[in-house]
Motif scaffolding. Structure first.
Motif, PDB file in Angstrom:
ATOM      1  N   MET A   1       0.997  -1.236   0.120  1.00 30.85           N
ATOM      2  CA  MET A   1      -0.104  -0.109   0.271  1.00 30.85           C
ATOM      3  C   MET A   1       0.884   1.229   0.078  1.00 30.85           C
ATOM      4  O   MET A   1       1.856   1.457   0.734  1.00 30.85           O
ATOM      5  N   LYS A   2       0.544   2.410  -0.698  1.00 28.19           N
ATOM      6  CA  LYS A   2       1.134   3.501  -0.891  1.00 28.19           C
ATOM      7  C   LYS A   2       1.025   4.135   0.502  1.00 28.19           C
ATOM      8  O   LYS A   2      -0.149   4.096   1.234  1.00 28.19           O
ATOM      9  N   THR A   3       1.930   4.852   0.794  1.00 30.37           N
ATOM     10  CA  THR A   3       1.793   5.708   2.063  1.00 30.37           C
ATOM     11  C   THR A   3       1.974   7.394   1.912  1.00 30.37           C
ATOM     12  O   THR A   3       2.532   7.531   0.894  1.00 30.37           O
ATOM     13  N   LEU A   4       1.498   8.173   2.771  1.00 34.99           N
ATOM     14  CA  LEU A   4       1.820   9.566   3.070  1.00 34.99           C
ATOM     15  C   LEU A   4       2.806  10.072   3.506  1.00 34.99           C
ATOM     16  O   LEU A   4       3.185  11.303   3.637  1.00 34.99           O
ATOM     17  N   HIS A   5       3.792   9.155   3.877  1.00 31.97           N
ATOM     18  CA  HIS A   5       5.144   9.623   4.882  1.00 31.97           C
ATOM     19  C   HIS A   5       5.916  10.628   4.192  1.00 31.97           C
ATOM     20  O   HIS A   5       6.323  11.558   4.880  1.00 31.97           O
ATOM     21  N   SER A   6       5.913  10.389   2.695  1.00 30.66           N
ATOM     22  CA  SER A   6       7.004  11.159   2.100  1.00 30.66           C
ATOM     23  C   SER A   6       6.454  12.505   1.787  1.00 30.66           C
ATOM     24  O   SER A   6       7.198  13.463   1.128  1.00 30.66           O
ATOM     25  N   PHE A   7       5.213  12.568   2.112  1.00 28.97           N
ATOM     26  CA  PHE A   7       4.671  13.990   1.415  1.00 28.97           C
ATOM     27  C   PHE A   7       3.999  14.956   2.635  1.00 28.97           C
ATOM     28  O   PHE A   7       3.446  15.877   2.433  1.00 28.97           O
ATOM     29  N   HIS A   8       4.804  14.766   3.763  1.00 28.71           N
ATOM     30  CA  HIS A   8       4.498  15.777   4.701  1.00 28.71           C
ATOM     31  C   HIS A   8       4.775  17.026   4.579  1.00 28.71           C
ATOM     32  O   HIS A   8       5.895  17.257   3.916  1.00 28.71           O
ATOM     33  N   ARG A   9       4.261  18.171   4.922  1.00 28.17           N
ATOM     34  CA  ARG A   9       4.844  19.404   4.475  1.00 28.17           C
ATOM     35  C   ARG A   9       4.095  20.398   5.516  1.00 28.17           C
ATOM     36  O   ARG A   9       3.510  20.217   6.477  1.00 28.17           O
ATOM     37  N   PRO A  10       4.817  21.559   5.359  1.00 25.79           N
ATOM     38  CA  PRO A  10       4.880  22.595   6.624  1.00 25.79           C
ATOM     39  C   PRO A  10       3.357  23.187   6.355  1.00 25.79           C
ATOM     40  O   PRO A  10       3.109  23.573   5.516  1.00 25.79           O
ATOM     41  N   LEU A  11       2.752  23.467   7.387  1.00 23.44           N
ATOM     42  CA  LEU A  11       1.422  24.327   7.743  1.00 23.44           C
ATOM     43  C   LEU A  11       2.130  25.745   7.841  1.00 23.44           C
ATOM     44  O   LEU A  11       2.142  26.205   8.948  1.00 23.44           O
ATOM     45  N   GLY A  12       1.926  26.526   6.734  1.00 22.37           N
ATOM     46  CA  GLY A  12       2.380  27.889   6.767  1.00 22.37           C
ATOM     47  C   GLY A  12       3.481  28.117   7.466  1.00 22.37           C
ATOM     48  O   GLY A  12       4.747  27.506   7.261  1.00 22.37           O
ATOM     49  N   THR A  13       3.676  29.011   8.319  1.00 19.87           N
ATOM     50  CA  THR A  13       4.791  29.375   9.313  1.00 19.87           C
ATOM     51  C   THR A  13       4.473  28.863  10.852  1.00 19.87           C
ATOM     52  O   THR A  13       5.282  29.464  11.534  1.00 19.87           O
ATOM     53  N   THR A  14       3.722  27.938  10.928  1.00 17.48           N
ATOM     54  CA  THR A  14       3.359  27.396  12.246  1.00 17.48           C
ATOM     55  C   THR A  14       4.691  26.498  13.032  1.00 17.48           C
ATOM     56  O   THR A  14       4.498  26.486  14.099  1.00 17.48           O
ATOM     57  N   GLY A  15       5.460  26.106  12.032  1.00 12.67           N
ATOM     58  CA  GLY A  15       6.381  25.291  12.370  1.00 12.67           C
ATOM     59  C   GLY A  15       5.753  23.666  12.495  1.00 12.67           C
ATOM     60  O   GLY A  15       6.593  22.904  12.838  1.00 12.67           O
ATOM     61  N   LEU A  16       4.326  23.631  12.473  1.00  9.03           N
ATOM     62  CA  LEU A  16       4.013  22.324  12.289  1.00  9.03           C
ATOM     63  C   LEU A  16       4.310  21.555  10.876  1.00  9.03           C
ATOM     64  O   LEU A  16       3.890  22.194   9.776  1.00  9.03           O
ATOM     65  N   THR A  17       4.509  20.400  11.048  1.00  8.84           N
ATOM     66  CA  THR A  17       4.592  19.526   9.809  1.00  8.84           C
ATOM     67  C   THR A  17       3.350  18.281   9.659  1.00  8.84           C
ATOM     68  O   THR A  17       3.342  17.582  10.382  1.00  8.84           O
ATOM     69  N   VAL A  18       2.607  18.573   8.684  1.00 10.99           N
ATOM     70  CA  VAL A  18       1.445  17.771   8.530  1.00 10.99           C
ATOM     71  C   VAL A  18       1.139  16.861   7.276  1.00 10.99           C
ATOM     72  O   VAL A  18       1.683  17.073   6.336  1.00 10.99           O
ATOM     73  N   SER A  19       0.556  15.954   7.343  1.00 10.37           N
ATOM     74  CA  SER A  19       0.197  15.010   6.120  1.00 10.37           C
ATOM     75  C   SER A  19      -0.776  15.423   5.251  1.00 10.37           C
ATOM     76  O   SER A  19      -1.624  16.351   5.562  1.00 10.37           O
ATOM     77  N   PRO A  20      -0.643  15.206   4.022  1.00 15.02           N
ATOM     78  CA  PRO A  20      -1.703  15.860   3.052  1.00 15.02           C
ATOM     79  C   PRO A  20      -3.016  15.180   3.226  1.00 15.02           C
ATOM     80  O   PRO A  20      -3.946  16.365   2.747  1.00 15.02           O
ATOM     81  N   LEU A  21      -3.123  14.355   3.874  1.00 16.26           N
ATOM     82  CA  LEU A  21      -4.682  14.099   4.215  1.00 16.26           C
ATOM     83  C   LEU A  21      -4.692  14.319   5.910  1.00 16.26           C
ATOM     84  O   LEU A  21      -3.804  13.811   6.470  1.00 16.26           O
ATOM     85  N   GLY A  22      -5.731  14.723   6.444  1.00 16.62           N
ATOM     86  CA  GLY A  22      -6.008  14.540   7.897  1.00 16.62           C
ATOM     87  C   GLY A  22      -7.458  13.874   8.079  1.00 16.62           C
ATOM     88  O   GLY A  22      -7.977  13.962   7.142  1.00 16.62           O
ATOM     89  N   LEU A  23      -7.588  13.241   9.177  1.00 19.80           N
ATOM     90  CA  LEU A  23      -8.592  12.469   9.470  1.00 19.80           C
ATOM     91  C   LEU A  23      -9.421  13.329  10.258  1.00 19.80           C
ATOM     92  O   LEU A  23      -9.255  13.518  11.526  1.00 19.80           O
ATOM     93  N   GLY A  24     -10.725  13.499   9.792  1.00 17.57           N
ATOM     94  CA  GLY A  24     -11.831  14.257  10.458  1.00 17.57           C
ATOM     95  C   GLY A  24     -12.442  13.284  11.338  1.00 17.57           C
ATOM     96  O   GLY A  24     -12.633  12.106  10.980  1.00 17.57           O
ATOM     97  N   THR A  25     -12.968  13.547  12.427  1.00 20.25           N
ATOM     98  CA  THR A  25     -13.322  12.709  13.591  1.00 20.25           C
ATOM     99  C   THR A  25     -14.760  12.993  13.933  1.00 20.25           C
ATOM    100  O   THR A  25     -15.145  12.648  15.006  1.00 20.25           O
ATOM    101  N   VAL A  26     -15.420  13.701  13.208  1.00 16.92           N
ATOM    102  CA  VAL A  26     -17.109  14.021  13.601  1.00 16.92           C
ATOM    103  C   VAL A  26     -17.724  12.673  13.537  1.00 16.92           C
ATOM    104  O   VAL A  26     -18.779  12.503  14.392  1.00 16.92           O
ATOM    105  N   LYS A  27     -17.559  11.632  12.899  1.00 16.34           N
ATOM    106  CA  LYS A  27     -18.239  10.325  12.620  1.00 16.34           C
ATOM    107  C   LYS A  27     -18.157   9.488  13.752  1.00 16.34           C
ATOM    108  O   LYS A  27     -18.585   8.380  13.944  1.00 16.34           O
TER     109      LYS A  27
END
Length: 266
Positions: A1-27
């Protein structure tokens, strides 16, 4: 299975590095008053634990929750025990959901109380990101006390970044002038908020996309709606991450594979 580990990127100038997909948890916390094409049962703890493990293994590190998502925060807290460093936790302020109805409070006192309650529920001493859950009157909300209150909480170290989940171009741009990021609707059906993405790109701000697949409705259309939907989402260079709200492991894997395939070509 392909993963997103190599595609993490900075969120603006927050210093946070996030995956290109996030898991929404309303459900995992609420199945009343939600705009999905079909009804669903809330998953049990073991199903949520498995979903979180699958997301983590697939390279997803961003979890999106909110007080308005029913019991989502309370459930996530114990289930994430021992994993705090592996996740970027995003919650919200402004909207409360009780007895099937939303109510809103953007005062400084409520903002602080809400963040402190989220910290307790999520069993953590800081939130990576807090977004204002707008009621749609974006500019009025931004003139309230909520943004200065979040700035103060950031200075105190209780949150690492803050932003705005709004519904208008004017609100999104205003929110980005002083905030760290904006959450916008951007999908095959709705592209009116494109100027917010353009502004973010020009000013180095982060963009999170909500309703990337139009709350599941896009999955009901076309020949390969998933690929078409995500190609549009990631066609704009300002997009940091798209939040997907699935509780179906098969759908989660399909989303990850599709996005990894798209980003490999960029």
């Amino acid at each position: 299975m392909k993963t997103l580990h190599s595609f993490h990127r900075p969120l603006g100038t927050t210093g946070l590095t996030v995956s290109p997909l996030g898991l929404g948890t309303v459900k995992i916390g609420r199945n009343q008053g939600v705009k999905y094409p079909s009804g669903f049962e809330l998953p049990d703890d073991s199903q949520v634990r498995d979903l979180l493990a699958l997301a983590r293994d697939a390279g997803i590190n961003l979890l999106d929750t909110a007080p308005a998502y029913g019991t989502s925060e309370e459930r996530l807290g114990p289930l994430l025990s021992g994993q705090r460093q592996e996740w970027i936790l995003c919650s919200k302020v402004g909207e409360e959901f009780d007895n099937g109805e939303s109510r809103f409070d953007f005062s400084a006192a409520h903002t602080r109380r809400s963040v402190e309650r989220s910290l307790q529920r999520l069993h953590t001493d800081y939130l990576d990101l807090v977004l204002v859950h707008s009621d749609g009157n974006d500019l009025t909300v931004l003139e309230d006390e909520v943004y200065p209150a979040l700035q103060q909480l950031k200075q105190e170290g209780l949150i690492r970044g803050y932003g705005f989940s709004g519904k208008t171009v004017e609100g999104g741009i205003r929110a980005l002038e002083t905030g760290d990021c904006a959450m916008v609707t951007w999908n095959l059906r709705e592209q009116a908020e494109r100027p917010v993405l353009d502004y973010a790109q020009a000013h180095g701000k982060g963009i999170l996309v909500k309703k990337a697949l139009a709350s599941g409705h896009i999955c009901l259309e076309g020949e390969d709606p998933l690929t078409a939907g995500f190609e549009l989402v990631f066609s704009h260079p300002a997009v940091t991450s798209a939040i997907i709200g699935t509780i179906n492991p098969v759908h989660l894997r399909q989303n990850v594979e599709t996005v990894a395939r798209i980003l490999e070509k960029k």
